[in-house]
Design a protein around this motif. Structure first.
Motif, PDB file in Angstrom:
ATOM      1  N   THR A  42       0.832  -1.206   0.000  1.00  0.00           N
ATOM      2  CA  THR A  42       0.000   0.000   0.000  1.00  0.00           C
ATOM      3  C   THR A  42       0.871   1.262   0.000  1.00  0.00           C
ATOM      4  O   THR A  42       0.554   2.234  -0.689  1.00  0.00           O
ATOM      5  CB  THR A  42      -0.981  -0.020   1.188  1.00  0.00           C
ATOM      6  N   SER A  60      -5.769   1.391   2.193  1.00  0.00           N
ATOM      7  CA  SER A  60      -5.971  -0.021   1.898  1.00  0.00           C
ATOM      8  C   SER A  60      -7.473  -0.259   1.850  1.00  0.00           C
ATOM      9  O   SER A  60      -8.145  -0.074   2.853  1.00  0.00           O
ATOM     10  CB  SER A  60      -5.373  -0.876   3.008  1.00  0.00           C
ATOM     11  N   ASP A  80      -7.412  -4.571  -4.168  1.00  0.00           N
ATOM     12  CA  ASP A  80      -6.777  -5.353  -3.109  1.00  0.00           C
ATOM     13  C   ASP A  80      -7.593  -6.641  -3.030  1.00  0.00           C
ATOM     14  O   ASP A  80      -8.731  -6.638  -2.561  1.00  0.00           O
ATOM     15  CB  ASP A  80      -6.794  -4.609  -1.775  1.00  0.00           C
ATOM     16  N   GLU A 108      -3.030  -5.293  -5.428  1.00  0.00           N
ATOM     17  CA  GLU A 108      -2.342  -5.835  -4.249  1.00  0.00           C
ATOM     18  C   GLU A 108      -2.760  -7.295  -4.094  1.00  0.00           C
ATOM     19  O   GLU A 108      -3.908  -7.638  -4.272  1.00  0.00           O
ATOM     20  CB  GLU A 108      -2.715  -5.049  -2.986  1.00  0.00           C
TER      21      GLU A 108
HETATM   22 MG    MG Z   1      -2.115  -3.205   1.533  1.00  0.00          MG
END
Ligand code: MG
Ligand code: ADP
Length: 144
Positions: A42, A60, A80, A108
């Motif tokens: 992040t 995040s 993510d 991510e």
């Molecule tokens: Mg992260």
């Protein structure tokens, strides 16, 4: 394929690396970030967003898989996928439009959705090495 191995010793250095990559990233690029919780994915993303000119804070996205930032020179699609249940969720979100559009995508935990990543993406792996201190990160960048 091009491979680079870099090292950082602070979150600021990782942010600066992300910013440099964001400044130079081509529209349509997809970045796949791997590394454990706390590896710095992040932090890197925040730098990359800054490099694109995004001024909004980038966090995040804990419960949203996709966060879109429009404020930079092109859209940033920040995924993510840590909590993804099934890869089909990615299709429902419309990941193809992001991956094959004119913005920049960054995923991510991208290794969890390897099967649907585009053929050409920039893979970034972030690793700790306890022997080198708690702020040390080894960052491998592969451009395929
Ligand atoms: Mg992260
Ligand atoms: P991830 O998204 O991979 O789970 P984060 O970027 O949210 O990780 O968190 C990384 C944590 O590690 C932050 O608390 C950050 O301050 C810390 N940190 C320490 N050293 C570094 C470094 N060299 N690069 C990035 N983050 C670092």
């Amino acid at each position: 394929m091009e491979e680079k191995i870099l090292e950082t010793n602070s979150p600021e250095e990782t942010f600066a690396l992300g910013r440099k990559i964001g400044e130079n990233a081509r529209e349509g690029s997809v970045f796949c970030l791997s590394g454990d919780l706390g590896a710095g994915k992040t932090v890197f993303t925040q730098g990359l967003a800054a490099g694109l000119g995004v001024s909004e804070p980038v966090s995040s996205p804990t419960f949203t898989i996709l966060q879109v930032y429009e404020g930079g020179r092109c859209p940033l699609y920040h995924f993510d996928v840590y909590r993804i249940g099934d890869i089909s969720e990615m299709e429902e979100i419309g990941c193809e439009d992001c991956f094959y559009g004119d913005g920049i995508s960054l995923v991510e935990w991208g290794d969890l959705i390897e099967a649907i990543l585009p053929e050409h993406c920039v893979r970034i792996t972030m690793l700790r090495d306890p022997q080198k201190g708690c702020d040390y990160r080894k960052i491998m960048i592969e451009d395929t």
